[in-house]
Design an enzyme around this catalytic site. Structure first.
Site, short mmCIF file in Angstrom:
data_model
loop_
_atom_site.label_atom_id
_atom_site.label_comp_id
_atom_site.label_asym_id
_atom_site.label_seq_id
_atom_site.Cartn_x
_atom_site.Cartn_y
_atom_site.Cartn_z
N PHE A 179 43.01 37.76 33.76
CA PHE A 179 42.56 36.86 34.83
C PHE A 179 41.84 35.68 34.17
O PHE A 179 40.95 35.88 33.33
CB PHE A 179 41.61 37.62 35.76
CG PHE A 179 41.32 36.92 37.05
CD1 PHE A 179 42.18 37.04 38.13
CD2 PHE A 179 40.19 36.14 37.19
CE1 PHE A 179 41.90 36.40 39.33
CE2 PHE A 179 39.90 35.49 38.38
CZ PHE A 179 40.77 35.62 39.45
N ASP A 203 37.22 45.16 32.09
CA ASP A 203 37.09 44.58 33.42
C ASP A 203 37.78 45.51 34.42
O ASP A 203 38.99 45.75 34.31
CB ASP A 203 37.72 43.18 33.44
CG ASP A 203 37.45 42.45 34.75
OD1 ASP A 203 37.28 43.13 35.79
OD2 ASP A 203 37.43 41.21 34.74
N TYR A 234 34.15 42.74 46.02
CA TYR A 234 34.87 42.33 47.24
C TYR A 234 36.33 42.75 47.29
O TYR A 234 37.01 42.49 48.24
CB TYR A 234 34.75 40.82 47.47
CG TYR A 234 35.22 39.94 46.32
CD1 TYR A 234 36.58 39.70 46.13
CD2 TYR A 234 34.32 39.36 45.45
CE1 TYR A 234 37.02 38.91 45.08
CE2 TYR A 234 34.75 38.56 44.39
CZ TYR A 234 36.10 38.34 44.21
OH TYR A 234 36.53 37.56 43.17
N LYS A 235 36.82 43.39 46.23
CA LYS A 235 38.22 43.86 46.24
C LYS A 235 38.26 45.27 46.82
O LYS A 235 38.00 45.47 47.99
CB LYS A 235 38.81 43.74 44.84
CG LYS A 235 39.00 42.28 44.43
CD LYS A 235 39.43 42.09 42.99
CE LYS A 235 39.61 40.60 42.70
NZ LYS A 235 39.44 40.30 41.27
N ARG A 245 52.83 40.09 45.70
CA ARG A 245 51.93 41.17 45.32
C ARG A 245 51.51 41.97 46.55
O ARG A 245 51.09 41.40 47.56
CB ARG A 245 50.72 40.52 44.66
CG ARG A 245 49.80 41.44 43.93
CD ARG A 245 48.80 40.65 43.12
NE ARG A 245 47.80 40.00 43.99
CZ ARG A 245 46.55 39.75 43.64
NH1 ARG A 245 46.13 40.08 42.44
NH2 ARG A 245 45.72 39.17 44.46
#
Ligand code: PLP
Length: 440
Positions: A141, A210, A235-236, A399
């Site tokens: 990312f 991560d 928040y995921k 996705r």
């Protein structure tokens, strides 16, 4: 019963002990939400809890809530809940800041520890000496890479980016630090955390993981893997809401060796002594910087409670089994029903190598056309209430995240049925599905 038809999928839901957990969420009706890997949905408890924090704890109790309502301790309170999901011990995790900021703090500390080991190796004339290199993946990312780039520049280190297939080769060059994202945000490919950590540490490297697409989605055992440092997202899959604090973990063997660079008062040993000199707090609290977003902490707490509610039903191990069954069903249905349109599954088919998402692409040989196609198909699906997302790149990706807390087998069946309709009707060609917005 054939699970590749709707009745079969429904039967799998009926037999699923985790099925009832979806009632912990308030999802709009008619929506199949396959984007919890980007922003988790809202738990049913969140609006009431946030209102209570605002109206009672803040509105009525005012400043007393720092103690009375546990505001001050909330990074640690949330950290202890998160620890249960990632194989960390109580008191080892804090919820705070964003992943980007947490990575800055951790990498800074890791660089100092690595340099210390290099000095020690020079003094003892040890043969294997690590180099001032951070190794990461080119398709990590981007924010992780941006933070590492700036730190390397400031501290005289080098960031080396490689392909996934080249990681082992780079390990053998004994980099000081290896920084990897456990589950790739685009493809859903998952690393062998324990194996890679052991091989990197055998060369003297420190390993930073991560967990943005792992925490709350797959089983993670940081202590079991003997990892050095980790960060993750609120928040995921943790359903903490937009702007939720992220988290960080430091193995106890490192935590007090160095203070982190953002030496704010929340990480001070005695913040309310108001002394002019900084003294780091014991333990992971030293990784805090300034005042925390308390309202967001309350929302994160509700998100974490949805995952902890699964503990009585087998916890992350049971959620992982279900997630694998969901992603396998999705991939098999896509193979069976969409292959004739050139759609292929990009995510690994081997369970141990896949996170909780499945990514699709089309490879017609014309990359620009395939990008537009993937983008437009996703917009058409979203308009039908099947919410996934599009990620640019090579290959372009559609996705789909399958959060086992609230996604069921029949949802998977419906999602593929919509995809088949969008493809067969060529609905994706409509102009409204081909205009791009700011956030994809
Ligand atoms: C989502 C995500 C982030 C987000 O970083 P923030 O600073 O919290 O916005 C970082 N890294 C990875 C791998 C991610 O998937």
């Amino acid at each position: 019963m054939n699970e590749l038809n709707q009745d079969g999928a429904r039967a799998l839901d009926a037999a699923d002990p985790l099925y009832g957990l979806r009632d912990l969420f308030l999802l709009p009706s008619g929506v199949i939400y396959l984007d919890g890997n980007s922003l988790g949905p809202m738990p049913r408890a969140t609006p009431g809890r946030v209102a209570d924090v605002v109206q009672r704890e803040w509105g009525q109790d005012l400043i007393t809530s720092w103690n009375k309502a546990g505001w001050f301790a909330s990074p640690q309170t949330m950290g202890d809940k998160i620890a249960r999901l990632i194989g960390a011990g109580a008191g080892e995790v804090v919820a705070t800041d964003s992943i980007s900021i947490n990575l800055y703090k951790l990498l800074h500390a890791a660089i100092s520890i690595a340099e210390d080991s290099m000095d020690a190796a020079t003094k003892s004339q040890k043969a294997v000496k690590t180099t001032k290199v951070i190794v990461s993946e080119r398709d990590n990312f981007p924010t992780d890479l941006y933070i590492a780039q700036a730190l390397c520049h400031d501290r005289g280190w080098t960031l080396k980016l490689c392909e996934t297939t080249e990681i082992e080769e780079h390990l053998s060059a004994a980099p000081g630090i290896v920084m990897l994202t456990h589950v790739n945000y685009r493809t859903g490919a998952m690393h062998d955390m324990a194996g890679l950590t052991a091989r990197a540490q055998a060369m003297g490297s420190l390993v930073v993981w991560d967990l943005a697409h792992s925490a709350g989605a797959v089983e993670v055992d940081l202590r079991g893997a003997n990892a050095d440092f980790a960060v993750g997202c609120g928040y995921k899959y943790l359903n903490g809401g937009p702007g939720s604090p992220a988290f960080l973990w430091v193995h106890p063997r490192h935590v007090e060796r160095f203070s982190q660079p953002l030496s704010g008062w929340w990480g001070h040993a005695a913040p309310f002594a108001f002394t002019p000199d900084y003294a780091p707090a014991p333990g992971v609290a030293r990784y805090l910087c300034g005042t925390q977003p308390i309202i967001s902490m309350a929302a994160l707490s509700c998100g974490l409670d949805t995952l902890l509610a699964a503990e009585a039903l087998g916890g992350m191990a049971a959620l992982r089994q279900k997630s694998l069954a969901l992603t396998t069903l999705f991939a098999n249905l896509v193979d069976a029903r969409c292959a004739h349109k050139g759609i292929t599954v990009v995510s690994p088919r081997v369970d141990a190598q896949r996170g909780s998402q499945v990514c699709l692409t089309r490879d017609s040989g014309d990359m620009a056309a395939d990008s537009n196609f993937c983008y437009a198909v996703m917009q058409a699906l979203i308009a039908r209430g099947v919410i996934g997302d599009y990620r640019a790149g090579a290959p372009p990706i559609m996705r789909f995240g399958f959060a086992p807390l609230y996604i069921g087998f029949e949802d998977v069946w419906h999602a593929v049925a919509h995809l088949v309709d969008v493809l067969n009707s060529e609905e994706w060609r409509e102009p409204r599905f081909n205009a791009r917005g700011h956030v994809t």
